[in-house]
Design a protein around this motif. Structure first.
Motif, PDB file in Angstrom:
ATOM      1  N   GLU A 168       0.964  -1.087  -0.020  1.00 42.48           N
ATOM      2  CA  GLU A 168      -0.066  -0.040  -0.159  1.00 42.48           C
ATOM      3  C   GLU A 168       0.964   1.236  -0.083  1.00 42.48           C
ATOM      4  OE1 GLU A 168      -2.689  -1.983   3.443  1.00 42.48           O
ATOM      5  OE2 GLU A 168      -3.451  -0.031   2.830  1.00 42.48           O
ATOM      6  N   VAL A 169       0.690   2.118  -0.816  1.00 46.81           N
ATOM      7  CA  VAL A 169       1.537   3.355  -0.985  1.00 46.81           C
ATOM      8  C   VAL A 169       0.390   4.454  -0.975  1.00 46.81           C
ATOM      9  CG1 VAL A 169       3.329   2.350  -2.179  1.00 46.81           C
ATOM     10  CG2 VAL A 169       1.391   3.376  -3.413  1.00 46.81           C
ATOM     11  N   SER A 170       0.763   5.818  -0.716  1.00 47.98           N
ATOM     12  CA  SER A 170       0.099   6.799  -0.927  1.00 47.98           C
ATOM     13  C   SER A 170       0.632   8.145  -1.427  1.00 47.98           C
ATOM     14  CB  SER A 170      -0.828   7.236   0.307  1.00 47.98           C
ATOM     15  OG  SER A 170       0.244   7.602   1.638  1.00 47.98           O
ATOM     16  N   ILE A 171       0.179   8.723  -2.265  1.00 48.41           N
ATOM     17  CA  ILE A 171       0.692  10.078  -2.474  1.00 48.41           C
ATOM     18  C   ILE A 171      -0.073  11.416  -2.016  1.00 48.41           C
ATOM     19  CG2 ILE A 171      -0.791  10.073  -4.802  1.00 48.41           C
ATOM     20  CD1 ILE A 171       1.933  11.265  -6.119  1.00 48.41           C
ATOM     21  N   ILE A 172       0.664  12.329  -1.714  1.00 49.63           N
ATOM     22  CA  ILE A 172       0.292  13.498  -1.002  1.00 49.63           C
ATOM     23  C   ILE A 172       0.361  14.704  -2.187  1.00 49.63           C
ATOM     24  CG2 ILE A 172       0.226  15.296   0.870  1.00 49.63           C
ATOM     25  CD1 ILE A 172      -0.400  12.569   2.064  1.00 49.63           C
ATOM     26  N   ALA A 173      -0.822  15.228  -2.540  1.00 46.99           N
ATOM     27  CA  ALA A 173      -0.434  16.495  -3.755  1.00 46.99           C
ATOM     28  C   ALA A 173      -1.257  17.720  -3.180  1.00 46.99           C
ATOM     29  CB  ALA A 173      -1.326  15.973  -4.967  1.00 46.99           C
ATOM     30  N   VAL A 174      -1.017  18.681  -3.566  1.00 46.55           N
ATOM     31  CA  VAL A 174      -1.414  20.007  -3.201  1.00 46.55           C
ATOM     32  C   VAL A 174      -1.787  20.794  -4.651  1.00 46.55           C
ATOM     33  CG1 VAL A 174       0.930  20.919  -2.601  1.00 46.55           C
ATOM     34  CG2 VAL A 174      -1.223  21.919  -1.747  1.00 46.55           C
ATOM     35  N   VAL A 228      -8.548  22.412  -4.252  1.00 46.69           N
ATOM     36  CA  VAL A 228      -7.881  23.320  -3.792  1.00 46.69           C
ATOM     37  C   VAL A 228      -7.336  22.947  -2.287  1.00 46.69           C
ATOM     38  CG1 VAL A 228      -7.373  25.719  -2.733  1.00 46.69           C
ATOM     39  CG2 VAL A 228      -8.645  25.394  -5.059  1.00 46.69           C
ATOM     40  N   GLY A 229      -6.120  22.704  -2.354  1.00 42.60           N
ATOM     41  CA  GLY A 229      -5.752  22.255  -0.829  1.00 42.60           C
ATOM     42  C   GLY A 229      -4.923  20.883  -0.997  1.00 42.60           C
ATOM     43  N   VAL A 230      -4.492  20.282   0.145  1.00 35.61           N
ATOM     44  CA  VAL A 230      -3.641  19.329  -0.004  1.00 35.61           C
ATOM     45  C   VAL A 230      -4.854  17.889  -0.004  1.00 35.61           C
ATOM     46  CG1 VAL A 230      -2.638  17.417   1.538  1.00 35.61           C
ATOM     47  CG2 VAL A 230      -1.669  19.836   1.399  1.00 35.61           C
ATOM     48  N   LEU A 231      -4.415  17.046  -0.875  1.00 35.43           N
ATOM     49  CA  LEU A 231      -5.231  15.725  -1.253  1.00 35.43           C
ATOM     50  C   LEU A 231      -4.376  14.677  -0.908  1.00 35.43           C
ATOM     51  CD1 LEU A 231      -7.563  14.308  -2.527  1.00 35.43           C
ATOM     52  CD2 LEU A 231      -6.310  14.256  -4.488  1.00 35.43           C
ATOM     53  N   ALA A 232      -4.751  13.365  -0.395  1.00 33.57           N
ATOM     54  CA  ALA A 232      -4.095  12.366  -0.218  1.00 33.57           C
ATOM     55  C   ALA A 232      -4.789  11.086  -0.898  1.00 33.57           C
ATOM     56  CB  ALA A 232      -3.874  11.887   1.256  1.00 33.57           C
ATOM     57  N   ILE A 233      -4.154  10.564  -1.678  1.00 33.71           N
ATOM     58  CA  ILE A 233      -4.815   9.240  -2.369  1.00 33.71           C
ATOM     59  C   ILE A 233      -3.887   8.066  -1.897  1.00 33.71           C
ATOM     60  CG2 ILE A 233      -5.431   8.269  -4.524  1.00 33.71           C
ATOM     61  CD1 ILE A 233      -5.232  10.794  -5.786  1.00 33.71           C
ATOM     62  N   PHE A 267       1.219  20.508   5.980  1.00 32.85           N
ATOM     63  CA  PHE A 267       0.466  21.339   6.988  1.00 32.85           C
ATOM     64  C   PHE A 267       0.593  22.902   6.223  1.00 32.85           C
ATOM     65  CE2 PHE A 267       1.483  17.725   9.369  1.00 32.85           C
ATOM     66  CZ  PHE A 267       0.176  17.248   9.862  1.00 32.85           C
ATOM     67  N   GLU A 268       1.551  23.395   6.223  1.00 33.29           N
ATOM     68  CA  GLU A 268       2.171  24.617   5.634  1.00 33.29           C
ATOM     69  C   GLU A 268       1.575  24.579   4.143  1.00 33.29           C
ATOM     70  OE1 GLU A 268       5.991  26.264   6.230  1.00 33.29           O
ATOM     71  OE2 GLU A 268       5.890  27.408   4.553  1.00 33.29           O
ATOM     72  N   ASN A 269       1.838  23.567   3.332  1.00 29.91           N
ATOM     73  CA  ASN A 269       1.367  23.685   2.030  1.00 29.91           C
ATOM     74  C   ASN A 269      -0.068  23.730   2.142  1.00 29.91           C
ATOM     75  OD1 ASN A 269       3.346  24.168  -0.215  1.00 29.91           O
ATOM     76  ND2 ASN A 269       4.179  22.312  -0.032  1.00 29.91           N
ATOM     77  N   HIS A 270      -0.889  23.132   2.873  1.00 30.50           N
ATOM     78  CA  HIS A 270      -2.353  23.351   2.683  1.00 30.50           C
ATOM     79  C   HIS A 270      -2.660  24.788   2.854  1.00 30.50           C
ATOM     80  CE1 HIS A 270      -6.447  21.847   2.940  1.00 30.50           C
ATOM     81  NE2 HIS A 270      -6.575  22.445   4.037  1.00 30.50           N
ATOM     82  N   LEU A 271      -2.119  25.478   4.167  1.00 34.55           N
ATOM     83  CA  LEU A 271      -2.464  26.580   4.335  1.00 34.55           C
ATOM     84  C   LEU A 271      -2.069  27.690   3.055  1.00 34.55           C
ATOM     85  CD1 LEU A 271      -1.090  26.918   7.953  1.00 34.55           C
ATOM     86  CD2 LEU A 271      -3.553  26.666   7.064  1.00 34.55           C
TER      87      LEU A 271
END
Lengths: 352, 352
Positions: A168-174, A228-233, A267-271
């Motif tokens: 299982e892997v995940s990618i965080i995008a913003v 818009v914001g941080v998304l995790a898949i 967190f900073e990137n989501h803001l």
């Protein structure tokens, strides 16, 4: 962690929620409001520049109410898609993103037909409000199907075929309102009893091709949702293929390593994203591991005696299965990192 | 920054101070008390586990009052030595730590005799309450001496001989109650008009011998004062020699780079020390530069467009000469870092 990331940028957070969220109350302004209190929501929305959330279980109606008075990111539409496993899988499928086989289950007849089509083993899941493995039942036999239906049959369900995945892997995008998009390196996630225990970042043996594939997949989701914001898949890796499992429209547990392990934290990137500020560099600094603290907290002196770790406690009262903090371990070498993770887990008596 | 460093460790800060400290009030519990309000001090001391301070200008009497009701680190004795330039220099001298030549000045006759002995140029300084170059006058001639005496003669003074130094450096050290001691790498500091503008960490061309010399010097100070917490010592480098200029019994501006540039920040290590927790790793991660924001703040979008910087704003209203934030620049290469600092300063129109 969002509020703490805001302070150095002169971004001040105000939270709204129930009376029991001790974490948020201690770090920033906090408005207590019972769920469904529309007046409180409107007043809150009018008091801030932009609204976001840190759970996909916020009612869509609340997001829509807020949207009449303030910008809210990610949008109510994102919330609608991501808080329902069926809508989520249908969204992936409609954009040619591979998933496990799935079927909508509204009746016992639906379940039988779906088992016929998808085969066993399969997992019956509640469409909404499931997290950390809750609201799920594995079906390996007709008897399992009876039991699962008895346990969960009163709410809308989805049946998902078992996937023989390697990891299982995940990618965080913003993504920002202007469409600027950044991706963190894929991480490898280890769950136990449905709860994330460990993330390794970047994922061991991560190839540029796999990273590229995950980014293309995430870019599609971001664009199609005008996100818009941080998304995790969360993804299953099967050889060179990636299957989308679920998405979280928020900062994500598998991205906590970014506080020390990446140039800019999630967190900073989501803001930055929700305030339409330039996005920060998402490069990893060496290798990082994130070990969740679940159900109990070792003593501070025990946790602080390592020279390569960072401790994050959430101010939550420990309960069995509850995530109450995490430890980030950093190393320049991925193999050494893995060794250190095991040493640290052993010395703190943390389960695998 | 201390309060923010505490949150992830479940360390909660409560501040006491005047009504104007907007920075501290926004990040944690804050008790407003006029200076000299002994009752408020006692009540405050009894409400916390340990007391510390972030200015050496706290009255010694206040520290002594607190010490009757709570642990206070660094001790009142440290405060007494470090808030008076004469005591400080005498302390260094008594422990065979080299300083510029100095003399106690209580009268015009003292000044004339000291100029005779030390020579010109020299610097006349108020013994107490000077910072950022305030309360200082350079004396190059008899006329300068007259003017300096007229300006400062009403308070206790010290005359210090001019030192022909190559550069100003500083060392940040931390010591716990058990005597465990750690040192950060020496940093090179650039002042303009008496105000720190830029710190480079580690100091360019830092040799192990120089680091060792600074650590030995700092270790003497820590031990002789039975010091607990973070200590900064400003030094003049003259060839292989180091002269002690002054010490600050607190987290220090020249240590702000440690938030991203070292494994453990000076803020976290100060908290760990005063709470008798294991001290954190003080190793630098690559090279870091800290650029002070003085008197004004560029816009957030302007400051956030670089991929190698971290922005820290203090929530203070800009005034000429006031430090209102800093930007940390990171690079694996010291030469490239210097180049980036100049580029970033130019693009943000920050003065040298």
């Amino acid at each position: 962690m969002l509020a703490l990331a805001g302070y150095p940028l002169s971004i001040r957070c105000r939270h709204i929620g129930g009376p029991d969220d001790t974490s948020a109350r201690e770090v920033a302004d906090y408005v207590v409001a019972p769920q469904g209190d529309a007046d409180a929501l409107v007043k809150f929305a009018r008091s801030v520049d932009v609204v976001t959330y840190e759970s996909e279980n916020v009612p869509v109606e609340a997001a829509e109410q807020i949207a009449q008075h303030a910008r809210i990111y990610p949008s109510a539409r994102v919330l609608r898609v991501s808080q329902d496993r069926l809508f989520e899988k249908q969204f992936f499928a409609s954009h040619h993103i591979a998933t496990a086989p799935f079927a909508r289950i509204d009746s016992r007849a639906d379940l039988d037909a779906a088992i016929e089509r998808i085969g066993l083993p399969a997992v019956l899941k509640t469409r909404r409000l499931g997290y950390d493995g809750k609201g799920q039942a594995v079906i390996r036999s007709r008897e399992d199907a009876d039991a699962a239906w008895k346990q969960h049959g009163s709410v809308p369900l989805i049946l998902e075929g078992f996937v023989r995945f390697e990891r299982e892997v995940s990618i965080i995008a913003v993504r920002s309102p202007s469409g600027d998009t950044r991706f963190y390196p894929i991480v490898e996630n280890h769950h136990e009893a449905g709860i994330l225990r460990l993330s390794l970042a970047p994922a061991p043996q991560l190839t540029p091709a796999l990273q590229h594939k995950a980014e293309a997949l995430a870019a599609t989701v971001l664009e199609q949702l005008d996100y818009v914001g941080v998304l995790a898949i969360e993804l299953f890796q099967c050889g060179d293929a990636l299957l989308a499992n679920e998405m979280a429209p928020r900062v994500h547990n598998s991205g906590h390593w970014t506080i020390e392990g990446a140039v800019t934290s999630q967190f900073e990137n989501h803001l930055r994203a929700i305030l339409d500020l330039p996005l920060g560099n998402t490069d990893a600094i060496g290798h990082a591991a994130m070990i969740n603290l679940i159900g109990s907290i070792p003593t501070l002196p025990d946790m602080l005696r390592f020279g390569d770790t960072h401790v994050h406690l959430y101010g939550k009262t420990p309960r069995p299965g509850r995530k109450v903090g995490h430890i980030t371990v950093l190393n320049e070498d991925a193999v050494m990192l893995r060794k250190r993770v095991e040493e640290i887990r052993a010395r703190l008596a943390l389960q695998d």
